[in-house]
Design a protein around this motif. Structure first.
Motif, short mmCIF file in Angstrom:
data_model
loop_
_atom_site.label_atom_id
_atom_site.label_comp_id
_atom_site.label_asym_id
_atom_site.label_seq_id
_atom_site.Cartn_x
_atom_site.Cartn_y
_atom_site.Cartn_z
N ARG A 131 52.50 18.27 59.40
CA ARG A 131 51.59 19.28 58.84
C ARG A 131 50.31 19.48 59.63
O ARG A 131 49.58 20.45 59.39
CB ARG A 131 51.27 18.91 57.39
N ARG A 132 50.01 18.57 60.55
CA ARG A 132 48.79 18.72 61.34
C ARG A 132 49.08 19.05 62.80
O ARG A 132 48.15 19.22 63.59
CB ARG A 132 47.95 17.44 61.26
N PHE A 190 50.90 7.07 59.44
CA PHE A 190 49.61 6.92 60.09
C PHE A 190 49.63 7.32 61.57
O PHE A 190 48.62 7.19 62.25
CB PHE A 190 49.12 5.47 59.97
N LEU A 191 50.78 7.79 62.05
CA LEU A 191 50.88 8.16 63.46
C LEU A 191 50.02 9.39 63.74
O LEU A 191 50.20 10.44 63.13
CB LEU A 191 52.34 8.44 63.82
N LEU A 192 49.11 9.24 64.71
CA LEU A 192 48.18 10.32 65.06
C LEU A 192 48.53 10.95 66.40
O LEU A 192 48.48 12.18 66.54
CB LEU A 192 46.74 9.77 65.13
N ILE A 193 48.86 10.12 67.37
CA ILE A 193 49.06 10.58 68.74
C ILE A 193 50.35 10.01 69.30
O ILE A 193 50.61 8.81 69.17
CB ILE A 193 47.89 10.15 69.65
N ALA A 194 51.15 10.86 69.92
CA ALA A 194 52.36 10.41 70.62
C ALA A 194 52.36 11.00 72.02
O ALA A 194 52.33 12.22 72.18
CB ALA A 194 53.62 10.81 69.86
N TYR A 219 60.60 22.62 59.99
CA TYR A 219 60.35 22.95 58.59
C TYR A 219 59.11 22.22 58.08
O TYR A 219 58.98 21.00 58.20
CB TYR A 219 61.55 22.55 57.74
N GLY A 220 58.18 22.97 57.55
CA GLY A 220 56.97 22.38 56.99
C GLY A 220 55.93 21.98 58.01
O GLY A 220 54.93 21.35 57.66
N SER A 221 56.14 22.33 59.28
CA SER A 221 55.14 22.02 60.30
C SER A 221 54.12 23.16 60.36
O SER A 221 54.26 24.17 59.69
CB SER A 221 55.79 21.85 61.66
N ARG A 222 53.08 22.98 61.18
CA ARG A 222 52.06 24.01 61.33
C ARG A 222 52.17 24.74 62.66
O ARG A 222 51.22 25.38 63.11
CB ARG A 222 50.66 23.39 61.20
N CYS A 254 55.81 12.86 59.67
CA CYS A 254 54.63 12.20 60.23
C CYS A 254 53.44 13.10 59.90
O CYS A 254 53.01 13.92 60.73
CB CYS A 254 54.78 11.99 61.73
N ASP A 255 52.93 12.96 58.70
CA ASP A 255 51.97 13.91 58.15
C ASP A 255 50.68 14.02 58.93
O ASP A 255 50.01 15.05 58.90
CB ASP A 255 51.64 13.54 56.70
#
Length: 207
Positions: free
Chosen positions: A171-172, A127-131, A191-194, A148-149
């Motif tokens: 991914r986001r 659920f992590l949105l912002i760091a 890997y698997g990031s955008r 951290c999708d």
């Protein structure tokens, strides 16, 4: 909001912890408030540090406010605390130790003066949105934000190095500001990031 010292033990040198009965497997865990405020002192002893695994697997707590004297969140501080959303008053925290929030429910990670981050600190935080890690930290550790999708914003402007799996399957996450400064990307670090960037200037990288 008032602080209630009844939830806490403290050592002679100021390390504060939850009393056993208020820990995740304790008989009074359900009596913990959703917002736990860790006091500046327990009795006559000032709080200087937080105990390891303080909120491990805790499902009762949604928010924690820490004293301004705290500079480090210890190993497994909130590991598996799936309902914990946020730690407040963390402006003076300079170190997050290994697995501090691994598999937790944290949604906002606001540590603007961070200088060091342990392994897998935010790994598997769905659920992590912002760091916001501030402008001092230069390296992201092994599995720091792995899987951290929902992470879409990562502020860490001084980062030049990403360890293995650090941003795997984010991914986001698109184009964090530190990208142009990267000199090292560990195996499967992205890997698997955008992330959308020209990595031709880097060698030996496995994304």
């Amino acid at each position: 909001m008032a602080t209630d010292e009844k939830y806490f033990n403290i050592t002679d040198d100021g390390v504060v912890s939850l009393k056993p009965e208020y820990q995740y497997d304790g008989s009074k865990n359900a009596e913990l408030p959703e917002h736990v405020i860790i006091p500046d002192a327990v009795g006559e002893i000032p709080v200087t540090a937080l105990a390891q695994k303080m909120f491990i697997y805790n499902l009762a707590v949604k928010r924690v406010t820490i004293p301004s004297t705290i500079t480090e969140l210890p190993v497994y501080f909130a590991y598996g605390a799936k309902n914990l959303k946020e730690v407040q008053n963390a402006e003076n925290v300079t170190k997050l130790s290994d697995g501090a929030f691994y598999q937790s429910g944290i949604t906002k990670a606001l540590f603007p003066n961070l200088g060091e981050i342990g392994v897998a600190v935010f790994g598997l935080c769905p659920f992590l949105l912002i760091a916001d890690l501030g402008s001092k930290i230069t390296a992201l550790s092994y599995q720091a934000f792995a899987r951290c999708d929902k992470l879409h914003t990562l502020r860490a402007g001084a980062v030049t190095s990403i360890a293995e799996y650090a941003l795997q399957s984010t991914r986001r996450l698109k184009n964090p500001a530190f990208l142009p400064n990267l000199t090292t990307v560990g195996a499967f670090g992205l890997y698997g990031s955008r992330v959308n960037y020209d990595w031709s200037s880097l060698t030996g990288c496995d994304f």
